[in-house]
Design an enzyme around this catalytic site. Structure first.
Site, PDB file in Angstrom:
ATOM      1  N   ASP A  82      43.633  30.966  36.228  1.00  0.00           N
ATOM      2  CA  ASP A  82      43.290  30.831  37.763  1.00  0.00           C
ATOM      3  C   ASP A  82      43.470  29.298  38.085  1.00  0.00           C
ATOM      4  OD1 ASP A  82      41.885  30.798  40.432  1.00  0.00           O
ATOM      5  OD2 ASP A  82      41.461  33.095  39.657  1.00  0.00           O
ATOM      6  N   HIS A 117      46.844  28.178  38.471  1.00  0.00           N
ATOM      7  CA  HIS A 117      47.136  28.196  40.128  1.00  0.00           C
ATOM      8  C   HIS A 117      47.148  26.909  40.766  1.00  0.00           C
ATOM      9  CE1 HIS A 117      45.656  32.912  39.961  1.00  0.00           C
ATOM     10  NE2 HIS A 117      46.733  32.521  39.351  1.00  0.00           N
TER      11      HIS A 117
END
Length: 409
Positions: A220, A243
């Site tokens: 993430d 991310h």
């Protein structure tokens, strides 16, 4: 002499760390009644002694392989504490088999002042089973039983987390909440790209936080920010996979407070889904401000969406796009961003029609599109952004007036 230099170096960071000779007591967990390699009770016993110690002390987990069910290491402490972890500490695989089932942490460290976490050891969250139980990508009511963070720092002041590895958390790898003057330095954070919601470091409601010389690869955001942030420096961080580094999402509720003074400088992003981004929710009453943000001296290596301002953030259609975001973004500086973009839109400004992005300063940009050459080169997309530019920009800024394509979620 070396001990004196050690103290001076860390004083520059604004964190006081004592030389080894200053610790009056060392509480060795391995001598506190370890049971078949499980240090849960031994750690809690050693921590209680350290918190009550009138002078600086150290809690030591020596080299070796240890298991831990769960531990809340709380203060207030009377004197500085160093938590020196030299071995590998591993969590049990069942994410819900925790002594404190309401605790959203595997190791929680709360209400502490002058804390140091160090030692070169590993905190292994053993998260593979938990990842299979995380269906947030398709279930808005997911995780009614919250999965635990690996390391959770709450109400920590004047502290240093350095030279440790955090890996394979069941949920966020670490967080820093309601804290002041905390430095993360030379921290190694690891999880597979497919591990859901394993944000590297989540920071919220905190001031004077630094993340320096750190490597983060996760499933993430490498670093994510919540609300009520003031004066944060992210420098010399390598991010990927993951991310990217995200401010937000912000503005989902009207209780959120302003974000000001975040600098992301001299960082490298490798094969990430985003580079740097700000994301805010539309169709909510929140009117917080995001201001004094700097994205400078950044290297992008095959990064999708290297720079993205997304004020239409609505993952998995969890909201409405009927009304524009009321979050005001201003005083944003972007300079010396270079490398390669895996998407054609290298810079995206999808700002609010009600609260356009203001006082945006864009300096040197050199981003090349590495995808299908028949599509052309890299582009920028601009919507409701008021900017001034200096230096050279490749791709050229805001050539087209059309609205951006649907944004990545």
């Amino acid at each position: 002499m070396m001990e004196q230099m050690h103290v001076i170096t860390l004083a520059i960071l604004g964190v006081l760390v004592l030389p080894l000779s200053a610790y009056a007591a060392v509480f060795d967990v391995s001598k506190e009644g370890v049971q078949n390699g499980d240090i849960t009770n031994a750690l809690l016993k050693a921590w209680k002694q350290a918190v009550e110690a009138p002078t600086a002390s150290k809690v030591l987990i020596p080299k070796g392989k240890w298991t831990l069910k769960q531990a809340l290491l709380a203060g207030p402490n009377k004197a500085p504490i160093e938590f020196q972890v030299e071995g590998t500490v591993t969590a049990y695989s069942d994410p819900f088999d925790l002594p404190d089932k309401k605790g959203e942490w595997w190791i929680g460290m709360n209400y502490l002042n002058s804390l140091t976490v160090s030692g070169g050891g590993v905190f292994d969250g053993n998260g593979k089973v938990a990842w299979t139980k995380n269906d947030c990508h398709k279930n808005t009511q997911c995780l009614s039983k919250r999965l635990p963070y690996n390391l959770s720092f709450n109400f920590i002041n004047n502290s240093l987390i350095q030279d440790i590895t955090i890996k394979d958390s069941k949920y966020f790898q670490s967080n820093c909440i309601s804290s002041n003057n905390v430095t993360f330095q030379r921290v190694n954070i690891i999880a597979p790209n497919e591990s859901p919601n394993t944000d590297g470091i989540h920071i919220a409601r905190s001031a004077n936080i630094k993340v320096l010389d750190t490597t983060i690869g996760t499933g993430d955001d490498c670093i994510s920010f919540g609300d009520e942030i003031k004066d944060v420096l992210i420098k010399n961080v390598r991010c990927g996979p993951g991310h990217g580094i995200s401010i937000g999402s912000l503005g989902k509720t009207n209780l959120e407070k302003d974000v000001t003074g975040i600098t992301i400088d001299n960082c490298t992003f490798v094969n990430t889904d985003n580079g740097v981004r700000i994301k805010t929710w539309p169709s909510t009453p929140s009117t917080l401000k995001v201001t004094d943000i700097k994205f400078t001296n950044l290297i992008m290596q095959n990064v999708s969406n290297p720079v993205i301002i997304d004020q239409q953030y609505c993952p998995w259609n969890m909201c409405s796009l009927d009304k524009a975001s009321l979050v005001q973004i201003s005083k944003l500086k972007i300079d010396n961003v270079k490398g390669t973009s895996a998407t054609q839109d290298a810079l995206i400004f999808a700002c609010s029609s009600t609260k356009p992005c203001q006082d945006v300063q864009i300096g040197n940009i050199d981003l090349r599109f590495t995808g299908d050459p028949t599509l052309g080169g890299a582009t920028t997309k601009c919507q409701n952004v008021k900017y001034v530019s200096t230096g050279k920009q490749n791709p050229p800024l805001c050539v087209k007036s059309s609205a951006p394509k649907p944004l990545p979620k």
